[in-house]
Design a protein around this motif. Structure first.
Motif, PDB file in Angstrom:
ATOM      1  N   ALA A 101       0.755  -1.351  -0.059  1.00 40.03           N
ATOM      2  CA  ALA A 101      -0.169   0.043  -0.058  1.00 40.03           C
ATOM      3  C   ALA A 101       0.908   1.483  -0.093  1.00 40.03           C
ATOM      4  O   ALA A 101       1.685   1.282   0.763  1.00 40.03           O
ATOM      5  CB  ALA A 101      -0.882   0.072   1.165  1.00 40.03           C
ATOM      6  N   CYS A 102       0.537   2.192  -0.727  1.00 43.76           N
ATOM      7  CA  CYS A 102       1.242   3.608  -0.717  1.00 43.76           C
ATOM      8  C   CYS A 102       0.335   4.786  -0.113  1.00 43.76           C
ATOM      9  O   CYS A 102       0.405   5.848  -0.521  1.00 43.76           O
ATOM     10  CB  CYS A 102       1.611   3.735  -2.288  1.00 43.76           C
ATOM     11  SG  CYS A 102       0.218   4.342  -3.411  1.00 43.76           S
ATOM     12  N   GLY A 103      -0.372   4.266   0.955  1.00 46.87           N
ATOM     13  CA  GLY A 103      -1.179   5.258   1.487  1.00 46.87           C
ATOM     14  C   GLY A 103      -2.380   4.866   2.249  1.00 46.87           C
ATOM     15  O   GLY A 103      -2.681   3.518   1.764  1.00 46.87           O
ATOM     16  N   ALA A 126       3.679   8.991  -0.256  1.00 48.91           N
ATOM     17  CA  ALA A 126       2.300   8.200   0.566  1.00 48.91           C
ATOM     18  C   ALA A 126       1.908   9.281   1.699  1.00 48.91           C
ATOM     19  O   ALA A 126       2.642   9.499   2.445  1.00 48.91           O
ATOM     20  CB  ALA A 126       2.756   7.047   1.065  1.00 48.91           C
ATOM     21  N   LEU A 127       0.513   9.481   1.755  1.00 49.95           N
ATOM     22  CA  LEU A 127      -0.028  10.054   2.893  1.00 49.95           C
ATOM     23  C   LEU A 127      -0.478   8.884   3.779  1.00 49.95           C
ATOM     24  O   LEU A 127      -1.099   8.006   3.403  1.00 49.95           O
ATOM     25  CB  LEU A 127      -1.341  10.853   2.351  1.00 49.95           C
ATOM     26  CG  LEU A 127      -1.959  11.903   3.536  1.00 49.95           C
ATOM     27  CD1 LEU A 127      -2.594  12.892   2.794  1.00 49.95           C
ATOM     28  CD2 LEU A 127      -3.090  11.067   3.909  1.00 49.95           C
ATOM     29  N   ILE A 128      -0.024   9.020   4.978  1.00 50.01           N
ATOM     30  CA  ILE A 128      -0.454   8.387   6.082  1.00 50.01           C
ATOM     31  C   ILE A 128      -1.558   9.100   6.978  1.00 50.01           C
ATOM     32  O   ILE A 128      -0.734  10.059   7.380  1.00 50.01           O
ATOM     33  CB  ILE A 128       0.857   7.663   6.823  1.00 50.01           C
ATOM     34  CG1 ILE A 128       1.827   6.898   5.544  1.00 50.01           C
ATOM     35  CG2 ILE A 128       0.259   6.783   7.840  1.00 50.01           C
ATOM     36  CD1 ILE A 128       3.005   6.830   6.299  1.00 50.01           C
ATOM     37  N   SER A 129      -2.396   8.622   7.416  1.00 50.83           N
ATOM     38  CA  SER A 129      -3.388   9.255   8.367  1.00 50.83           C
ATOM     39  C   SER A 129      -2.691   9.653   9.571  1.00 50.83           C
ATOM     40  O   SER A 129      -2.472   8.256  10.162  1.00 50.83           O
ATOM     41  CB  SER A 129      -4.905   8.982   8.426  1.00 50.83           C
ATOM     42  OG  SER A 129      -5.507   9.322   9.309  1.00 50.83           O
ATOM     43  N   PRO A 130      -2.478  10.305  10.196  1.00 48.33           N
ATOM     44  CA  PRO A 130      -1.698  10.548  11.415  1.00 48.33           C
ATOM     45  C   PRO A 130      -2.574   9.662  12.749  1.00 48.33           C
ATOM     46  O   PRO A 130      -1.788   9.086  13.277  1.00 48.33           O
ATOM     47  CB  PRO A 130      -1.470  11.840  11.874  1.00 48.33           C
ATOM     48  CG  PRO A 130      -1.633  12.692  10.566  1.00 48.33           C
ATOM     49  CD  PRO A 130      -2.777  11.941   9.780  1.00 48.33           C
TER      50      PRO A 130
END
Length: 216
Positions: A101-103, A126-130
């Motif tokens: 997965a890239c996010g 990649a955006l990772i939800s904090p």
């Protein structure tokens, strides 16, 4: 060129909601939708979208299995897939980190975060939800080692890894450490090489598993 997106989710409301949000963006186009994992894999291979938004829990083939087929280890041309989930403590999301997965983000994260996740995936960031990063990965960590394992990372690389694990973008990391975005990318390339990580999501997972993220 618009970012071509495939949405895979078994809930019609999610399809329509995500579609309306993304379709309203001048640089994004929804090119396909799938109601289960089998359809998602078929559509991805047929349409070759730039980015996929995949739910974890789907009929016939779940999102994790579809992710493995399209972006997992050994896939020659891995697809950029952002995993979405309803639950912020969902063990499947943790597994997704190790499957390519890239996010990943929560379904109720809001329109702005959804759009940002697609754009980040397209740009290789990649955006990772904090909230997921902290609450999910801390919850699923193995027992902490007596001393955090920094895998021969330099002190600056450790600082960068910590911020990646907390969900910061390259621009935010650059601002926080008073360095350029290009320097952040150089550090991340070095970290990926040392850890054998394919992307920043795997770097984040490694950081939490080895208690580097929360170590001061």
């Amino acid at each position: 060129m618009k970012i071509r997106v495939l949405i895979a989710d078994d809930q019609p409301l999610v399809h329509s909601g995500f579609g309306m949000i993304l379709g309203a963006q001048p640089d994004i186009e929804v090119v396909g939708e799938a109601a289960d994992g089998v359809e998602a894999v078929e559509a991805a291979r047929r349409l070759r979208p730039d980015v996929g938004l995949f739910d974890i829990r789907m009929p016939r083939l779940d999102g994790l299995q579809a992710l493995r087929l399209l972006a997992g280890p050994g896939v020659a041309d891995p697809m950029r897939i952002v995993v979405v989930t309803t639950f912020d403590l969902d063990e499947y999301v943790h597994a997704a980190l190790r499957t390519g997965a890239c996010g990943f983000l929560l379904k109720d994260s809001g329109p702005a975060l959804l759009v940002e996740a697609v754009r980040a995936a397209m740009s290789g960031d990649a955006l990772i939800s904090p909230s997921i990063t902290v609450r999910l990965l801390q919850h699923l960590n193995p027992p902490a080692p007596a001393v955090p394992d920094t895998a021969d990372l330099s002190p600056r690389e450790v600082e960068v890894v910590k911020l990646v694990a907390r969900g910061l973008t390259n621009a935010e990391i650059a601002t926080g450490l008073f360095i350029s975005v290009g320097t952040v990318k150089t550090h991340l390339a070095s970290v990926q090489s040392k850890l054998g990580a394919r992307n920043r999501v795997e770097i984040a997972a490694w950081a939490w598993e080895h208690r580097v993220a929360g170590h001061s």
